[in-house]
Design a protein around this motif. Structure first.
Motif: not given
Lengths: 246, 341
Positions: B33-40, B44-46, B49-54, B302-304
């Motif tokens: 399922s595509q939404p599953f991979w997009v969620t992953i 990962i992106m979040c 970013m959390t690690w880089d800019q807490p 939006e997160v991108i």
């Protein structure tokens, strides 16, 4: 009394006479092969019985009663089901969703009607079982073999109490093993007392399952014989016009 | 004479064993399922970013902003999904948003109740959708052309009606109206709640009702749907009305949040909305997609954008990254499609 009787069915498209007055009767539980070259009028005849076209002239009788079909639903309500040449399947849906397409089972939850998946999977599983087809209700149609796709299309005709099933070229584009499967499905319909009209170009299939073979040429019925009283050679002659009538 | 075997086909397993099998296990279904991979990808992106800019990224403020920003696009993407499922497209949603926003502003400016403004907005959105739907489903014109026409007409109407001025004097009910779009409940912006409720409702409709199933059937094989008795034209018309209504809802919320209505509202949004549905797994050929996909696709875009800003990348690069993700999403879909066929 015949289940389905056609009398003097004619159809003109402008100046073109597709059918020039065809008489035909179908008895209960009979499998009839309808053969003829391209343009002989087979498809037009089937479409008239199925309610897609209205005849220019002639009568359709179901168990002696004259019927007028204005649209496919009218024919369906008289127990006439059609398996279309392209099968009319949605590849992106499951077998069960395809079988029930347009007549889904629903369950009420308060004011809203919800699809009753459990009941549909159950019923479709039963039908595949009856048809002795190894098709799974939850599989997507795009993953299926030609024979399984046929089974899905044929399963549709089992939802209602069909009395006559019209099949347009069901064995035209499938493998040898799958052809055997489809012919087996036709026999199972016949065993349940359902009449089948098989439109086919394939002589072996017609001689394997049909009780009678009807040959059409240029809008006319030129032969209507029991299969054990004719031969593929004679039928070929009738189709091409080498033998005039029989 | 017969060349075909007449005995029944023998098989070593009982038919019940096969027909009783589930099509795929839960794990297989998820992984295809595509939404599953997009969620992953989103997680990962979040995480990065959390690690880089807490402090900057993982703050409550930023979370509030990101979710509110994608809510407007997400709401329209849910309605767009209904249209795309049938194999159609609605290019007019951005312009309808602007048209509806101006109507909202004018009704409030005339001193009417906020509920009247919302009713007028929904009516205007539904009317625009109905015009699209009738021309596409009953007259038989191509969806691309009809909605492209509506894109132009609705924007033009917005400019004419607003007399090319910004409308910000919302009359006695303006504060209540602005609170609906601009407010928050339990720390989450109202538009986000609207998106969540809408996604849940349409997730249910797409999966559990005959209407939803018909959208998929029409997108899969329109002719098959027609001969099996699906009211194809009516369903298509209704899909475009739904798309018009979601554009109107998004417009009501965004006008309330901004506290003003301008006729340029929603310009270019149609592309972001379509991109969201496609990233979320919708197939522009029809028959594939879902409400959660629209939600998660809008969130990813939006997160991108937000991440690039935080990472100090020139904002002019945003378009390139969003475009890259659209193509990647379709590529991923194609690869999965080949495997499952």
């Amino acid at each position: 009394m015949a289940l389905l009787e056609l009398q003097g069915i004619a159809k003109h498209f402008g100046a073109i006479e597709a059918l020039k007055g065809v008489d035909l009767s179908v008895e209960e539980g009979q499998v009839i092969g309808l053969m003829g070259d391209n343009g002989a009028g087979k498809s037009t005849l089937v479409r008239i019985i199925a309610g897609n076209f209205r005849p220019s002239d002639g009568e359709i009788r179901i168990q002696g009663q004259v019927k007028h079909f204005h649209k496919p639903v009218d024919a369906r309500s008289e127990g006439i089901e059609v398996v279309y040449q392209d099968l009319a399947l949605c590849d992106n849906l499951t077998a069960a969703a395809n079988v029930f397409l347009g007549r889904e089972l629903k369950r009420r939850i308060g004011p809203i009607k919800v699809l009753d998946y459990a009941a549909m999977y159950d019923r479709v599983g039963q039908i595949f079982n009856e048809l002795k087809s190894e098709t799974r209700p939850r599989d997507l149609v795009k993953q299926m073999s030609g024979g399984q796709r046929q089974a899905v299309a044929i399963a549709r005709t089992r939802l209602s109490d069909a009395r006559i099933v019209l099949m347009d070229e069901p064995t035209a584009a499938i493998s040898v093993r799958q052809v055997a499967e489809v012919l087996e499905l036709i026999r199972r319909l016949r065993d349940k007392g359902i009449s089948v009209m098989l439109i086919s170009h394939r002589m072996p299939d017609v001689f394997a399952v049909c009780d009678r073979v009807v040959v059409m040429r240029r809008g006319l019925k030129v032969a209507d014989k029991a299969v054990d009283q004719t031969s593929p050679e004679e039928i070929t002659g009738l189709i091409t016009g080498a033998i005039h009538t029989a | 004479m017969s060349t075909v075997p007449t005995r029944p086909l023998q098989s070593s397993v009982a038919i019940d064993d096969i027909t009783g099998l589930k099509e795929r296990s839960l794990g297989q279904r998820l992984s295809s399922s595509q939404p599953f991979w997009v969620t992953i990808a989103l997680i990962i992106m979040c995480a990065i970013m959390t690690w880089d800019q807490p402090d900057a990224f993982a703050s409550a403020d930023n979370f509030y902003n990101i979710t509110r920003n994608f809510a407007f696009i997400g709401i329209m993407a849910v309605g767009m999904t209904a249209v795309i499922l049938t194999g159609g497209i609605d290019l007019s949603v951005g312009s309808v948003m602007g048209f509806v926003g101006v109507i909202c502003g004018l009704v409030l400016q005339a001193g009417h109740h906020w509920a009247t403004a919302i009713a007028a907005a929904l009516l205007a959105g539904a009317a625009a959708g109905a015009v699209n739907g009738v021309l596409i489903a009953y007259v038989g014109l191509p969806a691309f052309v009809v909605t492209l026409g509506m894109l132009s007409v609705a924007r033009s109407l917005a400019i004419v009606l607003s007399e090319n001025r910004m409308i910000y004097d919302f009359g006695p009910w303006g504060d209540t109206f602005n609170a609906i779009g601009g407010g928050a409940v339990l720390g989450i912006a109202n538009p986000v709640w609207a998106l969540i409720v809408l996604a849940l409702v349409f997730g249910f409709i797409f999966n559990c009702t005959a209407w939803g199933k018909y959208l998929y059937a029409i997108g899969g094989n329109e002719n098959a749907a027609r001969v099996t008795g699906v009211p194809v034209r009516r369903i298509k018309l209704e899909a475009y009305i739904v798309s018009g209504l979601t554009a109107a809802l998004a417009s009501v919320l965004i006008v309330g949040w901004q506290g003003s209505a301008i006729n340029a509202l929603g310009q270019g949004y149609e592309l972001r909305v379509i991109a969201s549905t496609v990233i979320g797994g919708a197939d522009l050929m029809g028959g594939q997609g879902g409400a959660y996909g629209a939600f998660i696709g809008a969130a990813l875009i939006e997160v991108i954008r937000n991440s690039l800003l935080m990472a100090g990348v020139d904002s002019n690069w945003q378009g390139a990254f969003v475009g890259l993700f659209i193509v990647l999403a379709v590529l991923l879909q194609r690869i999965r499609g080949k495997r499952s066929a």
